[in-house]
Write an enzyme that holds these catalytic residues in place. Structure first.
Site, PDB file in Angstrom:
ATOM      1  N   LYS A 145      -0.109   4.044  -0.111  1.00  0.00           N
ATOM      2  CA  LYS A 145      -0.610   5.426   0.375  1.00  0.00           C
ATOM      3  C   LYS A 145      -0.378   6.569  -0.656  1.00  0.00           C
ATOM      4  O   LYS A 145      -0.483   6.515  -1.713  1.00  0.00           O
ATOM      5  CB  LYS A 145      -0.025   5.562   1.945  1.00  0.00           C
ATOM      6  CG  LYS A 145      -0.136   4.230   2.710  1.00  0.00           C
ATOM      7  CD  LYS A 145       0.186   4.518   4.144  1.00  0.00           C
ATOM      8  CE  LYS A 145      -0.130   3.143   4.895  1.00  0.00           C
ATOM      9  NZ  LYS A 145       0.204   3.250   6.267  1.00  0.00           N
ATOM     10  N   GLU A 203      -6.439   4.768   8.261  1.00  0.00           N
ATOM     11  CA  GLU A 203      -6.357   6.193   7.757  1.00  0.00           C
ATOM     12  C   GLU A 203      -7.728   6.809   7.332  1.00  0.00           C
ATOM     13  O   GLU A 203      -7.817   8.017   7.533  1.00  0.00           O
ATOM     14  CB  GLU A 203      -5.052   6.276   6.923  1.00  0.00           C
ATOM     15  CG  GLU A 203      -3.908   5.962   7.794  1.00  0.00           C
ATOM     16  CD  GLU A 203      -2.529   5.358   6.976  1.00  0.00           C
ATOM     17  OE1 GLU A 203      -2.673   5.480   5.775  1.00  0.00           O
ATOM     18  OE2 GLU A 203      -1.744   4.878   7.726  1.00  0.00           O
ATOM     19  N   SER A 223       3.534  -2.344  10.168  1.00  0.00           N
ATOM     20  CA  SER A 223       4.866  -2.508  10.547  1.00  0.00           C
ATOM     21  C   SER A 223       5.420  -4.039  10.016  1.00  0.00           C
ATOM     22  O   SER A 223       6.162  -4.269  10.796  1.00  0.00           O
ATOM     23  CB  SER A 223       5.225  -2.286  11.926  1.00  0.00           C
ATOM     24  OG  SER A 223       4.864  -0.804  12.229  1.00  0.00           O
ATOM     25  N   ASN A 256       0.905  -0.999  -0.013  1.00  0.00           N
ATOM     26  CA  ASN A 256      -0.048  -0.121  -0.010  1.00  0.00           C
ATOM     27  C   ASN A 256       0.958   1.255   0.112  1.00  0.00           C
ATOM     28  O   ASN A 256       1.546   1.666   0.841  1.00  0.00           O
ATOM     29  CB  ASN A 256      -1.007  -0.041   1.283  1.00  0.00           C
ATOM     30  CG  ASN A 256      -1.690   1.188   1.560  1.00  0.00           C
ATOM     31  OD1 ASN A 256      -1.625   2.120   0.606  1.00  0.00           O
ATOM     32  ND2 ASN A 256      -2.148   1.378   2.615  1.00  0.00           N
ATOM     33  N   GLU A 267      -5.418  -4.845  10.916  1.00  0.00           N
ATOM     34  CA  GLU A 267      -4.343  -3.760  11.252  1.00  0.00           C
ATOM     35  C   GLU A 267      -4.738  -3.148  12.312  1.00  0.00           C
ATOM     36  O   GLU A 267      -5.338  -1.969  12.205  1.00  0.00           O
ATOM     37  CB  GLU A 267      -4.267  -2.931   9.821  1.00  0.00           C
ATOM     38  CG  GLU A 267      -4.053  -3.574   8.627  1.00  0.00           C
ATOM     39  CD  GLU A 267      -3.745  -2.427   7.718  1.00  0.00           C
ATOM     40  OE1 GLU A 267      -2.274  -2.583   7.184  1.00  0.00           O
ATOM     41  OE2 GLU A 267      -4.252  -1.607   7.155  1.00  0.00           O
ATOM     42  N   GLY A 305       2.715   2.161  10.661  1.00  0.00           N
ATOM     43  CA  GLY A 305       3.681   2.921  10.487  1.00  0.00           C
ATOM     44  C   GLY A 305       4.480   3.531  11.901  1.00  0.00           C
ATOM     45  O   GLY A 305       5.180   4.417  11.602  1.00  0.00           O
ATOM     46  N   HIS A 357      -9.692   1.428   5.185  1.00  0.00           N
ATOM     47  CA  HIS A 357      -8.123   1.527   5.813  1.00  0.00           C
ATOM     48  C   HIS A 357      -8.351   2.655   6.976  1.00  0.00           C
ATOM     49  O   HIS A 357      -9.051   3.437   7.093  1.00  0.00           O
ATOM     50  CB  HIS A 357      -7.265   2.077   4.677  1.00  0.00           C
ATOM     51  CG  HIS A 357      -5.794   2.018   5.352  1.00  0.00           C
ATOM     52  ND1 HIS A 357      -5.419   3.196   6.244  1.00  0.00           N
ATOM     53  CD2 HIS A 357      -4.695   0.993   5.135  1.00  0.00           C
ATOM     54  CE1 HIS A 357      -4.136   2.690   6.546  1.00  0.00           C
ATOM     55  NE2 HIS A 357      -3.936   1.676   5.866  1.00  0.00           N
TER      56      HIS A 357
END
Ligand code: PGA
Length: 250
Positions: A11, A99, A212, A9, A167, A173, A97
């Protein structure tokens, strides 16, 4: 019976020059025919990536989007429909997702509608779920993930088009990952929940772990029960970082 799936991904990273990374990733995917490899790219890079891969013999790398609008068309400035993604050459999309849940205030109901729209237009879907750090600290990780699955998995879900990605938000991250026991616990709970929703069809739905993942921890994560692959952010931006993860899956 479930083929492993490694999905990168990007992003909001990358540009046309960065598509040079694709060749080594596609070669690696072709060299490991027993697993599936995919990259979710910024929408502007989908068509150029697909064109670039078309020139590579035996390229086995699926290109997809990172989000999709639930409607087929309409007055939705800045959004992309599933048909648009398809026309650009996408074969799948991420939905839900964390985010997008955090930054765009998307709900599990939104994720469900997006997954249905993608499926209507022939796109596969990777549906993301995961708890926040506060939810985990409060002992609510399992319940949060169960509720997200219940609200976001479409009724006709099956493994031919849907994968789930667990996730934990605090692992994305950050360089921090849950223990393998913690990953196994949530994946088992997710598998059970999928069974109650989709019956026997749930057994073919892949459950990826994301947050991660690197070349250093991929083998351990992928050896964990009910982990059928990985959703990889930072370590998917270069072939040098992604190839060891593909090799670990294979
Ligand atoms: P990360 O991102 O690998 O950089 O933690 C994972 C994701 O957000 O899908």
């Amino acid at each position: 019976m479930r083929r492993r799936l490694i999905t990168g991904n990007w992003k909001m990273h990358g540009n046309l020059a960065a598509l040079g990374e694709l060749e080594a990733v596609a070669r690696s995917a072709a060299a490991h025919p027993g697993i599936d490899v995919a990259l979710a790219l910024p929408a502007t890079l989908i068509a150029p990536a697909v064109a670039r891969l078309a020139g590579l013999a035996g390229a086995a790398l699926a290109i997809g989007g990172q989000d999709v609008h639930p409607a087929d068309s309409g007055a939705h400035t800045g959004c992309l429909s599933a048909a648009m993604l398809r026309e650009a050459g996408a074969r799948f999309t991420l939905v839900g997702h964390s985010e997008r849940r955090a930054d765009q205030h998307e709900t599990s109901q939104d994720a469900c509608a997006k997954a249905e729209a993608a499926h209507r237009h022939g796109l596969s879907v990777i549906l993301c779920v995961g708890e926040t750090e506060a939810e985990r600290d409060a002992g609510r990780a399992a319940r949060v993930v169960q509720a997200q699955i219940e609200k976001s998995v479409p009724e006709d879900a099956n493994g031919t088009w849907l994968s789930l990605a667990y996730e934990p938000r605090w692992a994305i991250g950050t360089g921090r990952t849950p223990t393998m026991d913690e990953i196994a616990e949530v994946h088992a709970i997710a598998r059970d929940k999928l069974r109650t929703l989709a019956g026997g069809a749930a057994d073919a739905i892949r459950i990826l772990y994301g947050g991660s993942v690197t070349g250093a921890n991929a083998a351990d994560i992928l050896a964990t029960a009910n982990v059928d692959g990985a959703l990889v952010g930072g370590a998917s931006l270069t072939a040098a970082k992604l190839l060891p993860i593909i090799a670990a899956a294979a």
